[in-house]
Each structure stands twice: as C-alpha cells, then as structure tokens.
Scaffold this motif. Structure first.
Motif, short mmCIF file in Angstrom:
data_model
loop_
_atom_site.label_atom_id
_atom_site.label_comp_id
_atom_site.label_asym_id
_atom_site.label_seq_id
_atom_site.Cartn_x
_atom_site.Cartn_y
_atom_site.Cartn_z
N ILE A 1 0.80 -1.22 0.00
CA ILE A 1 0.00 0.00 0.00
C ILE A 1 0.84 1.27 0.00
O ILE A 1 0.55 2.20 -0.74
CB ILE A 1 -0.97 -0.01 1.19
N ALA B 1 -8.17 0.29 3.46
CA ALA B 1 -7.32 -0.58 2.64
C ALA B 1 -6.33 -1.35 3.51
O ALA B 1 -6.17 -2.57 3.34
CB ALA B 1 -6.57 0.24 1.59
N ALA C 1 -6.63 5.07 3.08
CA ALA C 1 -5.62 4.16 3.61
C ALA C 1 -6.13 3.28 4.73
O ALA C 1 -5.80 2.08 4.77
CB ALA C 1 -4.42 4.96 4.12
N CYS D 1 -6.44 -5.41 4.25
CA CYS D 1 -5.25 -6.19 3.91
C CYS D 1 -4.72 -6.91 5.15
O CYS D 1 -4.44 -8.11 5.11
CB CYS D 1 -4.17 -5.28 3.33
#
Length: 137
Positions: free
Chosen positions: A93, A109, A106, A113
């Motif tokens: 990322i 995400a 962010a 993840c």
C-alpha cells in the motif's frame, strides 16, 4: 505447537522483508505519530502506518479473552501475528501512496489487507472468524 507457530511468524516476516529488500522498511509503531493534514487533507504515509500499527497493538491487548479464543492462539502470538500482517501489507500500500495519503483511503485498505493476511496466516476463513466474534460480543 505455540513455539512452532511463533517461529513460523518470524520466518514469514523475515522472508517478506527479504523479498522487499529494495523497498523501504515499514515504520515502527508510534501512537504519537503526527497525523496533521495538509491542504489536500492528506497525512504523511509513514506516520499513518506507524499510528495504525500502534493502534492495532493497543486494541489487541484490549481484545476480550472470548474474542481471542476465536483465533486459537495466545495473546502474545495474536499481537505478533497482527503486527506481522501490518508489516506484510506495508509494501503493498505505501509505495504507491508516497509521500502523503488520505486517511479515508488508507485506513480501510490497510485494515482489510491486514485482516486478510492475519486470517490467512492463521488458516481461518473470515466467515468462521466473524461468526465466532459475533457470538463473543
């Protein structure tokens, strides 16, 4: 068994780091990271990762014993696995979001993840984990 799992986590983290030797190492956990937004609403990418890494450790220490049982490992192993998942997700990322990132993009995400990486490392599927956690609430 627990020792073997801990060792596997360390090996996995080492291999992941070695595979990304040319990449920047992930920032250390820091719950005091400067998350001041710029004019576009972005924050420093590494500061956000450092903050989220620290926050996940804090939340992991506060996780109820009932929820922790859903993962089938000790608290220390859980904290190590969560941290390893953040380390694994950092190179996926951060590089494309340098030097600044929108937290609104962010945080989801990285969280997704890290959760997928954690569950995969523990060989758990999300439906099983979610059902167990829902019962523990």
């Amino acid at each position: 068994m627990h020792t073997i799992f801990s060792y596997c986590l360390l090996v996995a983290a080492s291999l992941t780091y070695g595979a990304c030797a040319g990449a920047e190492p992930p920032p250390a956990a820091n719950d005091q990271a400067n998350l001041e937004r710029d004019a576009q609403g972005k924050v420093d990418t590494d500061a956000l990762f450092a903050f989220m890494r620290a926050r996940s450790a804090t939340k992991g220490r506060a996780l109820s014993d009932k929820k922790l049982q859903c993962y089938g490992i000790s608290r220390a192993q859980f904290l190590a696995a969560v941290d390893a998942s953040f380390v694994d997700c950092y190179p996926q990322i951060a590089p494309e979001n340098r030097p600044r990132i929108l937290p609104e993009n962010a945080i989801p995400a990285l969280g997704l993840c890290a959760r997928k990486t954690l569950l995969a490392g523990l060989k758990l599927d999300s439906d099983t984990a979610n059902a167990c956690i829902a019962k523990a609430d």
